[in-house]
Write a protein that holds these residues in place. Sequence first.
Motif, PDB file in Angstrom:
ATOM      1  N   ASP A 112     -14.471  18.208 -19.811  1.00 53.34           N
ATOM      2  CA  ASP A 112     -15.309  19.440 -20.119  1.00 53.34           C
ATOM      3  C   ASP A 112     -16.426  19.416 -18.950  1.00 53.34           C
ATOM      4  OD1 ASP A 112     -14.240  19.924 -22.400  1.00 53.34           O
ATOM      5  OD2 ASP A 112     -15.619  18.683 -23.665  1.00 53.34           O
ATOM      6  N   LEU A 113     -16.761  18.181 -18.494  1.00 53.16           N
ATOM      7  CA  LEU A 113     -17.988  17.917 -17.413  1.00 53.16           C
ATOM      8  C   LEU A 113     -17.307  18.416 -16.136  1.00 53.16           C
ATOM      9  CD1 LEU A 113     -20.644  15.354 -17.046  1.00 53.16           C
ATOM     10  CD2 LEU A 113     -18.650  15.212 -15.150  1.00 53.16           C
ATOM     11  N   ASP A 114     -16.247  18.078 -15.824  1.00 52.94           N
ATOM     12  CA  ASP A 114     -15.477  18.664 -14.554  1.00 52.94           C
ATOM     13  C   ASP A 114     -15.601  20.105 -14.599  1.00 52.94           C
ATOM     14  OD1 ASP A 114     -13.948  18.129 -11.777  1.00 52.94           O
ATOM     15  OD2 ASP A 114     -12.189  19.066 -13.508  1.00 52.94           O
ATOM     16  N   ARG A 115     -14.949  20.702 -15.505  1.00 50.31           N
ATOM     17  CA  ARG A 115     -14.973  22.402 -15.590  1.00 50.31           C
ATOM     18  C   ARG A 115     -16.365  22.958 -15.445  1.00 50.31           C
ATOM     19  NH1 ARG A 115     -10.442  22.518 -20.546  1.00 50.31           N
ATOM     20  NH2 ARG A 115      -8.515  22.085 -18.939  1.00 50.31           N
ATOM     21  N   LYS A 116     -17.266  22.306 -16.125  1.00 58.06           N
ATOM     22  CA  LYS A 116     -18.612  23.035 -16.150  1.00 58.06           C
ATOM     23  C   LYS A 116     -19.126  22.876 -14.608  1.00 58.06           C
ATOM     24  CE  LYS A 116     -20.784  24.506 -19.292  1.00 58.06           C
ATOM     25  NZ  LYS A 116     -21.230  25.696 -19.515  1.00 58.06           N
ATOM     26  N   ALA A 117     -18.808  21.633 -14.100  1.00 59.42           N
ATOM     27  CA  ALA A 117     -19.330  21.331 -12.633  1.00 59.42           C
ATOM     28  C   ALA A 117     -18.653  22.426 -11.771  1.00 59.42           C
ATOM     29  CB  ALA A 117     -18.990  19.864 -12.172  1.00 59.42           C
ATOM     30  N   ASN A 118     -17.305  22.532 -11.949  1.00 56.08           N
ATOM     31  CA  ASN A 118     -16.759  23.784 -11.254  1.00 56.08           C
ATOM     32  C   ASN A 118     -17.161  25.065 -11.292  1.00 56.08           C
ATOM     33  OD1 ASN A 118     -14.822  21.808 -10.059  1.00 56.08           O
ATOM     34  ND2 ASN A 118     -13.446  22.126 -11.673  1.00 56.08           N
ATOM     35  N   GLN A 119     -17.726  25.246 -12.530  1.00 49.37           N
ATOM     36  CA  GLN A 119     -18.071  26.545 -12.645  1.00 49.37           C
ATOM     37  C   GLN A 119     -19.626  26.900 -12.011  1.00 49.37           C
ATOM     38  OE1 GLN A 119     -17.799  26.578 -17.096  1.00 49.37           O
ATOM     39  NE2 GLN A 119     -17.169  28.747 -16.961  1.00 49.37           N
ATOM     40  N   TYR A 120     -20.338  25.681 -12.000  1.00 50.44           N
ATOM     41  CA  TYR A 120     -21.510  25.741 -11.217  1.00 50.44           C
ATOM     42  C   TYR A 120     -21.347  25.567  -9.707  1.00 50.44           C
ATOM     43  CZ  TYR A 120     -25.053  25.368 -15.205  1.00 50.44           C
ATOM     44  OH  TYR A 120     -25.822  25.895 -16.302  1.00 50.44           O
TER      45      TYR A 120
END
Length: 188
Positions: free
Chosen positions: A9-17
């Motif tokens: 989840d953290l990886d995906r949210k960081a990618n979105q940002y």
Amino acid sequence: LDQRYTFRDLDRKANQYAHFFRNRGIGQGDVVALFMDNRPDFVFVMLGLSRLRAIGSLINTNVTGAGLTHAVNVCKPKGVIVGNEHLKALSDVAGSLDNLAGKLWLHVEDSRDPIPEGFERINEALARESDLRPSGLYEPNTTDVMCYIYTSGTTGLPKAAIITNKRWIAAAYLFGSAMMDATPRDII
């Protein structure tokens, strides 16, 4: 508020940002000021910026007025993310911020809050961004600046401490391993 995030989840949210910032012209060495209370998106923002080798300027949320103007202007940010809890303080000084037209992003915890003129609500924009790792990223190194952390300005105007990746990792190790005795099985 009981929220849980896996490393995925953290990886995906960081990618979105990272996509959000890149699509708005933020890249290596650029600064984005962050003026919001602690919440999961605070971490996601910092990791997204770090993926681009951009710098987060962590503005002390107790600073207002001339101190806030100074803290934002001195780091020469290409944009400012403000949490809705500090919107009034930032709006009060918006006219004295240098060259930020169109680069004011609002992060709200309640999507019913109105969007002030001149701000883009980051929540909806982020939902349209890919959660895949951005292409063409350079590997970070330990001497890269990760962020600036500001003092409260009690003895004058706020001053920034420069935090490199090496210092950030050392602090994470110190708090996680040495002080908290955390293991891979722990939930933090």
